[in-house]
Design an enzyme around this catalytic site. Structure first.
Site, PDB file in Angstrom:
ATOM      1  N   LYS A  13      25.060  -4.923   1.408  1.00  0.00           N
ATOM      2  CA  LYS A  13      24.569  -3.681   0.791  1.00  0.00           C
ATOM      3  C   LYS A  13      25.683  -2.648   0.712  1.00  0.00           C
ATOM      4  O   LYS A  13      25.792  -1.921  -0.268  1.00  0.00           O
ATOM      5  CB  LYS A  13      23.429  -3.076   1.633  1.00  0.00           C
ATOM      6  CG  LYS A  13      22.091  -3.737   1.428  1.00  0.00           C
ATOM      7  CD  LYS A  13      21.067  -3.151   2.397  1.00  0.00           C
ATOM      8  CE  LYS A  13      21.511  -3.390   3.827  1.00  0.00           C
ATOM      9  NZ  LYS A  13      20.507  -3.196   4.840  1.00  0.00           N
ATOM     10  N   ARG A  88      12.497   0.630   6.086  1.00  0.00           N
ATOM     11  CA  ARG A  88      12.564  -0.634   6.809  1.00  0.00           C
ATOM     12  C   ARG A  88      11.164  -1.199   7.044  1.00  0.00           C
ATOM     13  O   ARG A  88      11.018  -2.314   7.506  1.00  0.00           O
ATOM     14  CB  ARG A  88      13.185  -0.445   8.196  1.00  0.00           C
ATOM     15  CG  ARG A  88      14.659  -0.218   8.261  1.00  0.00           C
ATOM     16  CD  ARG A  88      15.420  -1.540   8.204  1.00  0.00           C
ATOM     17  NE  ARG A  88      16.504  -1.703   9.176  1.00  0.00           N
ATOM     18  CZ  ARG A  88      17.697  -1.168   9.092  1.00  0.00           C
ATOM     19  NH1 ARG A  88      18.002  -0.354   8.121  1.00  0.00           N
ATOM     20  NH2 ARG A  88      18.615  -1.441   9.997  1.00  0.00           N
ATOM     21  N   ARG A 127      32.355  -9.657   9.526  1.00  0.00           N
ATOM     22  CA  ARG A 127      32.681  -8.414   8.807  1.00  0.00           C
ATOM     23  C   ARG A 127      33.460  -7.402   9.644  1.00  0.00           C
ATOM     24  O   ARG A 127      33.273  -7.283  10.849  1.00  0.00           O
ATOM     25  CB  ARG A 127      31.451  -7.790   8.171  1.00  0.00           C
ATOM     26  CG  ARG A 127      30.478  -7.152   9.082  1.00  0.00           C
ATOM     27  CD  ARG A 127      29.376  -6.515   8.233  1.00  0.00           C
ATOM     28  NE  ARG A 127      28.263  -6.144   9.081  1.00  0.00           N
ATOM     29  CZ  ARG A 127      27.196  -5.528   8.649  1.00  0.00           C
ATOM     30  NH1 ARG A 127      27.080  -5.202   7.378  1.00  0.00           N
ATOM     31  NH2 ARG A 127      26.222  -5.224   9.478  1.00  0.00           N
ATOM     32  N   ARG A 162      31.609  -3.889  14.073  1.00  0.00           N
ATOM     33  CA  ARG A 162      30.527  -3.111  14.681  1.00  0.00           C
ATOM     34  C   ARG A 162      30.047  -3.802  15.943  1.00  0.00           C
ATOM     35  O   ARG A 162      29.933  -5.023  15.982  1.00  0.00           O
ATOM     36  CB  ARG A 162      29.369  -2.995  13.693  1.00  0.00           C
ATOM     37  CG  ARG A 162      29.539  -1.825  12.751  1.00  0.00           C
ATOM     38  CD  ARG A 162      28.523  -1.834  11.673  1.00  0.00           C
ATOM     39  NE  ARG A 162      27.160  -2.129  12.133  1.00  0.00           N
ATOM     40  CZ  ARG A 162      26.108  -2.069  11.343  1.00  0.00           C
ATOM     41  NH1 ARG A 162      26.254  -1.727  10.092  1.00  0.00           N
ATOM     42  NH2 ARG A 162      24.905  -2.347  11.804  1.00  0.00           N
ATOM     43  N   ARG A 173      18.020  -8.215  14.967  1.00  0.00           N
ATOM     44  CA  ARG A 173      17.984  -7.402  13.749  1.00  0.00           C
ATOM     45  C   ARG A 173      17.407  -8.202  12.586  1.00  0.00           C
ATOM     46  O   ARG A 173      16.630  -7.689  11.795  1.00  0.00           O
ATOM     47  CB  ARG A 173      19.389  -6.891  13.399  1.00  0.00           C
ATOM     48  CG  ARG A 173      19.814  -5.743  14.315  1.00  0.00           C
ATOM     49  CD  ARG A 173      21.307  -5.550  14.338  1.00  0.00           C
ATOM     50  NE  ARG A 173      21.854  -5.160  13.064  1.00  0.00           N
ATOM     51  CZ  ARG A 173      23.052  -5.499  12.615  1.00  0.00           C
ATOM     52  NH1 ARG A 173      23.837  -6.264  13.346  1.00  0.00           N
ATOM     53  NH2 ARG A 173      23.482  -5.071  11.464  1.00  0.00           N
TER      54      ARG A 173
HETATM   55  P1  AMP Z   1      22.095  -0.587   9.731  1.00  0.00           P
HETATM   56  O1  AMP Z   1      23.428   0.098   9.665  1.00  0.00           O
HETATM   57  O2  AMP Z   1      21.245  -0.306   8.525  1.00  0.00           O
HETATM   58  O3  AMP Z   1      22.200  -2.063  10.027  1.00  0.00           O
HETATM   59  O4  AMP Z   1      21.309   0.058  10.962  1.00  0.00           O
HETATM   60  C1  AMP Z   1      21.814  -0.005  12.279  1.00  0.00           C
HETATM   61  C2  AMP Z   1      20.702   0.371  13.259  1.00  0.00           C
HETATM   62  O5  AMP Z   1      20.243   1.719  12.985  1.00  0.00           O
HETATM   63  C3  AMP Z   1      19.445  -0.494  13.162  1.00  0.00           C
HETATM   64  O6  AMP Z   1      19.556  -1.677  13.936  1.00  0.00           O
HETATM   65  C4  AMP Z   1      18.389   0.469  13.712  1.00  0.00           C
HETATM   66  O7  AMP Z   1      18.462   0.561  15.116  1.00  0.00           O
HETATM   67  C5  AMP Z   1      18.830   1.819  13.139  1.00  0.00           C
HETATM   68  N1  AMP Z   1      18.235   2.104  11.797  1.00  0.00           N
HETATM   69  C6  AMP Z   1      18.888   2.200  10.593  1.00  0.00           C
HETATM   70  N2  AMP Z   1      18.031   2.497   9.586  1.00  0.00           N
HETATM   71  C7  AMP Z   1      16.804   2.591  10.152  1.00  0.00           C
HETATM   72  C8  AMP Z   1      15.508   2.846   9.640  1.00  0.00           C
HETATM   73  N3  AMP Z   1      15.278   3.042   8.332  1.00  0.00           N
HETATM   74  N4  AMP Z   1      14.476   2.894  10.529  1.00  0.00           N
HETATM   75  C9  AMP Z   1      14.669   2.696  11.847  1.00  0.00           C
HETATM   76  N5  AMP Z   1      15.868   2.423  12.392  1.00  0.00           N
HETATM   77  C10 AMP Z   1      16.935   2.355  11.571  1.00  0.00           C
END
Ligand code: AMP
Length: 215
Positions: A13, A88, A127, A162, A173
């Site tokens: 993404k 989400r 990544r 990360r 996840r």
């Molecule tokens: P991401 O960078 O989108 O993979 O998000 C990293 C982490 O941030 C996730 O594993 C969640 O803990 C939190 N997170 C990101 N977006 C959301 C969302 N829309 N709702 C809840 N938690 C989120």
């Protein structure tokens, strides 16, 4: 042009968003980035977020919504925005509808980047990002490798991974994603915003398919 990306973690993404930002001048809004920025501030909220995020758990809907609302009120979104990592779950989708109505905005396309777990895991474990310019790389994919191992092609500094891109956290996840995503896809299909994009090819292949939908 306002877009929602729905995709498994590490589906690319970020890469697709960067291509859209460059070509169409839209703003890239990642709730993961908004939350990480809060963690980096070191606030009380940030500390509690960090614990959950390091295990791959989702953050409470109202915390994420508040951060997102503040972001949508900034003035760099005139040409539109891409929501990356939000909504989400179905509850977040409903909260988003309400908020957009209040702000007099709407979503034009929901893009679902479709791929299987094995491929997503492979991409996640490979990544890397440049902490200076934000460019993304992948050490396991020929066309996304940095020219020099572990270094940014442009900034020549060390790339970072990360901390939640490890096998165990990735499993949580991905499984959380699967549990929550299906109702979301059903919802966007019902209101005729959903487009399924095959994401098993190169980033360029995926971008072409995205453009066929949005133009
Ligand atoms: P991401 O960078 O989108 O993979 O998000 C990293 C982490 O941030 C996730 O594993 C969640 O803990 C939190 N997170 C990101 N977006 C959301 C969302 N829309 N709702 C809840 N938690 C989120």
């Amino acid at each position: 042009m306002n877009i929602i990306f729905v995709a498994p973690p590490a589906a690319g993404k970020g890469t697709q968003s960067a291509l859209l930002v460059e070509k169409y001048g839209v703003a890239h809004i990642s709730t993961g980035d908004l939350l990480r920025a809060e963690v980096n501030k070191g606030s009380e909220l940030g500390k509690s977020l960090q614990e959950k995020m390091s295990t791959g758990e989702l953050i409470a809907d109202d915390i994420v919504i508040d951060l997102l609302k503040n972001r949508l009120m900034e003035n760099d979104i005139k040409k539109g925005f891409i929501l990356d990592g939000f909504p989400r779950n179905l509850n977040q989708a409903h909260m988003l509808d309400e908020m957009l109505e209040e702000l007099n905005m709407k979503i034009d396309h929901v893009l679902y980047l479709d791929m299987d777990k094995e491929l997503a895991m492979h991409r996640a474990l490979g990544r890397m990002t440049c902490p200076n310019c934000g460019k993304g790389y992948n050490k396991y994919e020929e066309i996304m490798k940095p020219k020099v191992d572990g270094k940014c092609d442009d900034c020549q500094i060390d790339l970072e991974s990360r901390s939640d891109d490890n096998e165990e956290t990735f499993n949580t996840r991905f499984d959380t994603y699967l549990d929550n995503t299906q109702p979301l896809l059903d919802y966007y299909k019902e209101i005729e915003l959903l487009n399924v994009i095959d994401n098993s090819g190169t980033p360029e292949d995926t971008f072409k398919k995205i453009e066929e939908v949005i133009i």
